[in-house]
Design a protein around this motif. Sequence first.
Motif, PDB file in Angstrom:
ATOM      1  N   ASP A   1      51.833  48.279  48.661  1.00  0.00           N
ATOM      2  CA  ASP A   1      50.852  48.733  47.686  1.00  0.00           C
ATOM      3  C   ASP A   1      49.951  47.555  47.319  1.00  0.00           C
ATOM      4  OD1 ASP A   1      49.413  49.881  45.666  1.00  0.00           O
ATOM      5  OD2 ASP A   1      51.129  50.280  44.368  1.00  0.00           O
ATOM      6  N   LEU A   2      48.746  47.554  47.850  1.00  0.00           N
ATOM      7  CA  LEU A   2      47.825  46.443  47.617  1.00  0.00           C
ATOM      8  C   LEU A   2      47.402  46.322  46.161  1.00  0.00           C
ATOM      9  CD1 LEU A   2      45.545  46.476  50.768  1.00  0.00           C
ATOM     10  CD2 LEU A   2      47.408  44.928  50.218  1.00  0.00           C
ATOM     11  N   HIS A   3      47.542  47.386  45.395  1.00  0.00           N
ATOM     12  CA  HIS A   3      47.161  47.326  43.986  1.00  0.00           C
ATOM     13  C   HIS A   3      48.034  46.333  43.217  1.00  0.00           C
ATOM     14  CE1 HIS A   3      46.095  51.544  45.233  1.00  0.00           C
ATOM     15  NE2 HIS A   3      44.924  50.991  44.979  1.00  0.00           N
ATOM     16  N   LYS A   4      49.255  46.131  43.682  1.00  0.00           N
ATOM     17  CA  LYS A   4      50.185  45.236  43.004  1.00  0.00           C
ATOM     18  C   LYS A   4      50.264  43.860  43.658  1.00  0.00           C
ATOM     19  CE  LYS A   4      52.917  49.117  41.461  1.00  0.00           C
ATOM     20  NZ  LYS A   4      54.189  49.818  41.542  1.00  0.00           N
ATOM     21  N   ALA A   5      49.615  43.681  44.794  1.00  0.00           N
ATOM     22  CA  ALA A   5      49.724  42.434  45.551  1.00  0.00           C
ATOM     23  C   ALA A   5      49.234  41.222  44.771  1.00  0.00           C
ATOM     24  CB  ALA A   5      48.970  42.540  46.879  1.00  0.00           C
ATOM     25  N   VAL A   6      48.263  41.393  43.924  1.00  0.00           N
ATOM     26  CA  VAL A   6      47.704  40.265  43.188  1.00  0.00           C
ATOM     27  C   VAL A   6      48.729  39.659  42.223  1.00  0.00           C
ATOM     28  CG1 VAL A   6      46.659  41.429  41.205  1.00  0.00           C
ATOM     29  CG2 VAL A   6      45.543  39.443  42.196  1.00  0.00           C
ATOM     30  N   SER A   7      49.776  40.387  41.911  1.00  0.00           N
ATOM     31  CA  SER A   7      50.814  39.861  41.020  1.00  0.00           C
ATOM     32  C   SER A   7      51.855  39.022  41.763  1.00  0.00           C
ATOM     33  CB  SER A   7      51.503  41.003  40.271  1.00  0.00           C
ATOM     34  OG  SER A   7      52.223  41.817  41.174  1.00  0.00           O
ATOM     35  N   LEU A   8      51.777  38.972  43.078  1.00  0.00           N
ATOM     36  CA  LEU A   8      52.717  38.192  43.877  1.00  0.00           C
ATOM     37  C   LEU A   8      52.423  36.699  43.778  1.00  0.00           C
ATOM     38  CD1 LEU A   8      52.718  40.432  47.073  1.00  0.00           C
ATOM     39  CD2 LEU A   8      54.508  40.300  45.329  1.00  0.00           C
TER      40      LEU A   8
ATOM     41  N   GLY B   1      35.886  44.119  55.553  1.00  0.00           N
ATOM     42  CA  GLY B   1      34.785  43.330  56.080  1.00  0.00           C
ATOM     43  C   GLY B   1      34.357  42.155  55.218  1.00  0.00           C
ATOM     44  N   ASP B   2      34.783  42.151  53.964  1.00  0.00           N
ATOM     45  CA  ASP B   2      34.434  41.044  53.077  1.00  0.00           C
ATOM     46  C   ASP B   2      35.317  41.084  51.838  1.00  0.00           C
ATOM     47  OD1 ASP B   2      33.377  43.079  51.431  1.00  0.00           O
ATOM     48  OD2 ASP B   2      31.328  42.672  52.057  1.00  0.00           O
ATOM     49  N   LEU B   3      35.185  40.064  51.008  1.00  0.00           N
ATOM     50  CA  LEU B   3      36.010  39.952  49.813  1.00  0.00           C
ATOM     51  C   LEU B   3      35.751  41.098  48.845  1.00  0.00           C
ATOM     52  CD1 LEU B   3      38.085  38.401  48.160  1.00  0.00           C
ATOM     53  CD2 LEU B   3      36.214  36.971  47.307  1.00  0.00           C
TER      54      LEU B   3
ATOM     55  N   GLU C   1      41.757  47.113  43.833  1.00  0.00           N
ATOM     56  CA  GLU C   1      41.386  47.514  42.480  1.00  0.00           C
ATOM     57  C   GLU C   1      41.480  46.354  41.491  1.00  0.00           C
ATOM     58  OE1 GLU C   1      43.558  51.048  41.379  1.00  0.00           O
ATOM     59  OE2 GLU C   1      42.624  52.224  42.981  1.00  0.00           O
ATOM     60  N   VAL C   2      40.949  45.202  41.920  1.00  0.00           N
ATOM     61  CA  VAL C   2      40.861  44.020  41.061  1.00  0.00           C
ATOM     62  C   VAL C   2      39.477  43.408  41.229  1.00  0.00           C
ATOM     63  CG1 VAL C   2      43.327  43.490  41.146  1.00  0.00           C
ATOM     64  CG2 VAL C   2      41.792  42.430  42.792  1.00  0.00           C
ATOM     65  N   ASP C   3      39.130  42.529  40.317  1.00  0.00           N
ATOM     66  CA  ASP C   3      37.883  41.797  40.407  1.00  0.00           C
ATOM     67  C   ASP C   3      38.023  40.703  41.478  1.00  0.00           C
ATOM     68  OD1 ASP C   3      36.231  39.260  39.153  1.00  0.00           O
ATOM     69  OD2 ASP C   3      35.235  41.190  38.842  1.00  0.00           O
TER      70      ASP C   3
END
Length: 65
Positions: A2-9, A27-29, A37-39
């Motif tokens: 789940d990429l939505h939670k990946a930023v918390s890793l 294709g880009d950031l 679903e993050v900035d």
Amino acid sequence: MDLHKAVSLQPNILLGIVNDQLRHDCGDLHSLACVMEVDENTIEDKLARIGYHYESEINQFSPDL
């Protein structure tokens, strides 16, 4: 994954996931940030903590020199 939670890793794990997604699916950031679903700044700030920055020319995070 789940990429939505990946930023918390942990940043080192996030780095691998982010560069894999940039290489194969996004294709880009901006596109990656939308999928996660993050900035964009959230991703950049977290990876900057371990000495990485986004290079748009090669579409990946690379170590600071």
